[in-house]
Design a protein around this motif. Structure first.
Motif, PDB file in Angstrom:
ATOM      1  N   GLN A 267       0.826  -1.216   0.000  1.00 27.06           N
ATOM      2  CA  GLN A 267       0.000   0.000   0.000  1.00 27.06           C
ATOM      3  C   GLN A 267       0.854   1.257   0.000  1.00 27.06           C
TER       4      GLN A 267
ATOM      5  N   GLU B 291      -6.697   1.457  -9.276  1.00 29.56           N
ATOM      6  CA  GLU B 291      -7.181   1.968  -7.996  1.00 29.56           C
ATOM      7  C   GLU B 291      -7.839   3.330  -8.189  1.00 29.56           C
TER       8      GLU B 291
ATOM      9  N   ASP C 114     -11.107   3.188  -9.974  1.00 29.30           N
ATOM     10  CA  ASP C 114     -12.145   2.663  -9.093  1.00 29.30           C
ATOM     11  C   ASP C 114     -12.697   3.751  -8.181  1.00 29.30           C
ATOM     12  N   THR C 115     -11.809   4.587  -7.669  1.00 29.59           N
ATOM     13  CA  THR C 115     -12.240   5.715  -6.844  1.00 29.59           C
ATOM     14  C   THR C 115     -13.172   6.626  -7.639  1.00 29.59           C
TER      15      THR C 115
END
Lengths: 229, 229
Positions: free
Chosen positions: B24, B75, B78-79
């Motif tokens: 992350q 990512e 997707d946000t």
DNA sequence: CCTACCGATCGGTAGG
DNA sequence: CCTACCGATCGGTAGG
């Protein structure tokens, strides 16, 4: 500028002529590569290869890669300025002017967005500032002039009465000129052909997307409040 | 996915936890750098430095630079999808929905244009195709759904009657979301603040730029023919 | 996850 | 305008 020896027509070219021609060949090759791939993705060796030179030979004509890129962009921006001013001078009514702008722009410059990025991120502060000025004079100013005319003619809404300022309209139009994505010509909602694209942009910019009966309900910019069915 | 050991709360984290946290941290650092500077301009060493690792350690978590970039973009997309779908679900009337879209988008993603370029030019064919699909599902589809609703509600003109197809409208809106240029906050014709920007885009998209008395003269898309004075 | 290191490629220079 | 070459940096691997 700097075109001295036009004396001997057809004779063996002077060294200055040859140098000028080489310079032009470099600019042409560099333009094609930079415009297609962006500043960073193009190496000085690729440019040299594309015009039959060795890489160090480029530095006889341009002090470094950045200066070559700046020269390419300044030439490109000048072409844009000429084209846009010509369209403006024709004064044909705002719709037809916009149509011609849209048809003109992408042929000269495929990827406007990339150009912006390179100007802002890949060059030193001084070159950045220089090209920023050239960009505003060559693209924003002529486009804004078209919109300003429309406002003065009373064809477009005045910014004082809910209209969009000419410079803002120029930026928004520029944004819409960027092609949808990649080069997959699949479903783009009818944005595939340049002609359809032009019609849609003009229609939206001038008339908006609202249905006629829904118009002037939301004039002040508040909620439309439409629900299903 | 893959969050197994939530047993020992507060205890020493397992190796799997540490690895997931490192992953992350890499993604976070990479996102910031890639989004600000683009794929090519960011080195794997910069990313490693930004999260206190050595460069080869990245390859424990991602097979290569391209895969790391793809993970960041997926990512990010997707946000976007979540945010846009949430706005759509609120059904507030088209004007307010567009305003919220405009406010939401640039905070998550500063330079949309750069993202398009990288997807199209810096990745291999397979990764390109994968991200292209993600882009259309996460950004185009939710935006098009908002416009499609407007058409079904009768608020927006139907494409069969001179309206703009939802997908095309989505692409045009996306184009306008790109910030004017660089970061010199000089004269942008009022496009400086996000709020002004949102108002102008919404006003132009819904109502168009034409003055009310000039309206429906040019409905068929032919010349307006306005001259001076 | 580190140290050490690889071949490739970059922009640019020396010297003629 | 060429050959030869520079130091720097790149993405990625070996080996532990």
């Amino acid at each position: 500028m700097e075109v001295r020896t036009l004396a001997r027509r057809g004779a063996t070219p002077s060294r200055a002529d040859e140098s000028a021609e080489t310079r032009q060949a470099i600019l042409r090759a560099a333009r094609e590569l930079f415009m297609a791939n962006g500043y960073r993705a193009v190496s000085t060796r690729q440019i040299a290869d594309a015009c039959g030179l060795t890489q160090p030979a480029l530095y006889r004509h341009f002090s470094d890669k950045q200066e070559l890129y700046a020269a390419v962009l300044e030439e490109e921006l000048d072409t844009m300025r000429l084209g846009l001013e010509r369209i403006h001078a024709r004064n044909l009514g705002i719709a037809e002017q916009l149509r011609q702008v849209i048809r003109f722009m992408p042929t000269t410059r495929q990827d406007l967005a990339q150009m912006f990025h390179d100007i802002a991120h890949e060059l030193d502060q001084e070159t950045h500032a220089r090209l920023q000025v050239a960009f505003e004079r060559s693209m924003i100013a002529p486009l804004a002039a078209i919109f300003a005319d429309g406002i003065h003619n009373g064809v477009l809404r005045d910014p004082a009465h809910g209209g969009v300022p000419p410079v803002a309209a120029a930026y928004l139009l520029l944004g819409m000129l960027q092609r949808p994505t990649g080069h997959t010509d699949r479903e783009r909602g009818g944005l595939a052909s340049l002609e359809q694209r032009a019609e849609m942009i003009v229609s939206m910019m001038l008339h908006g997307l609202l249905a006629s009966d829904a118009r002037d309900n939301t004039a002040a910019g508040h909620t439309t409040g439409s629900r299903d069915t």
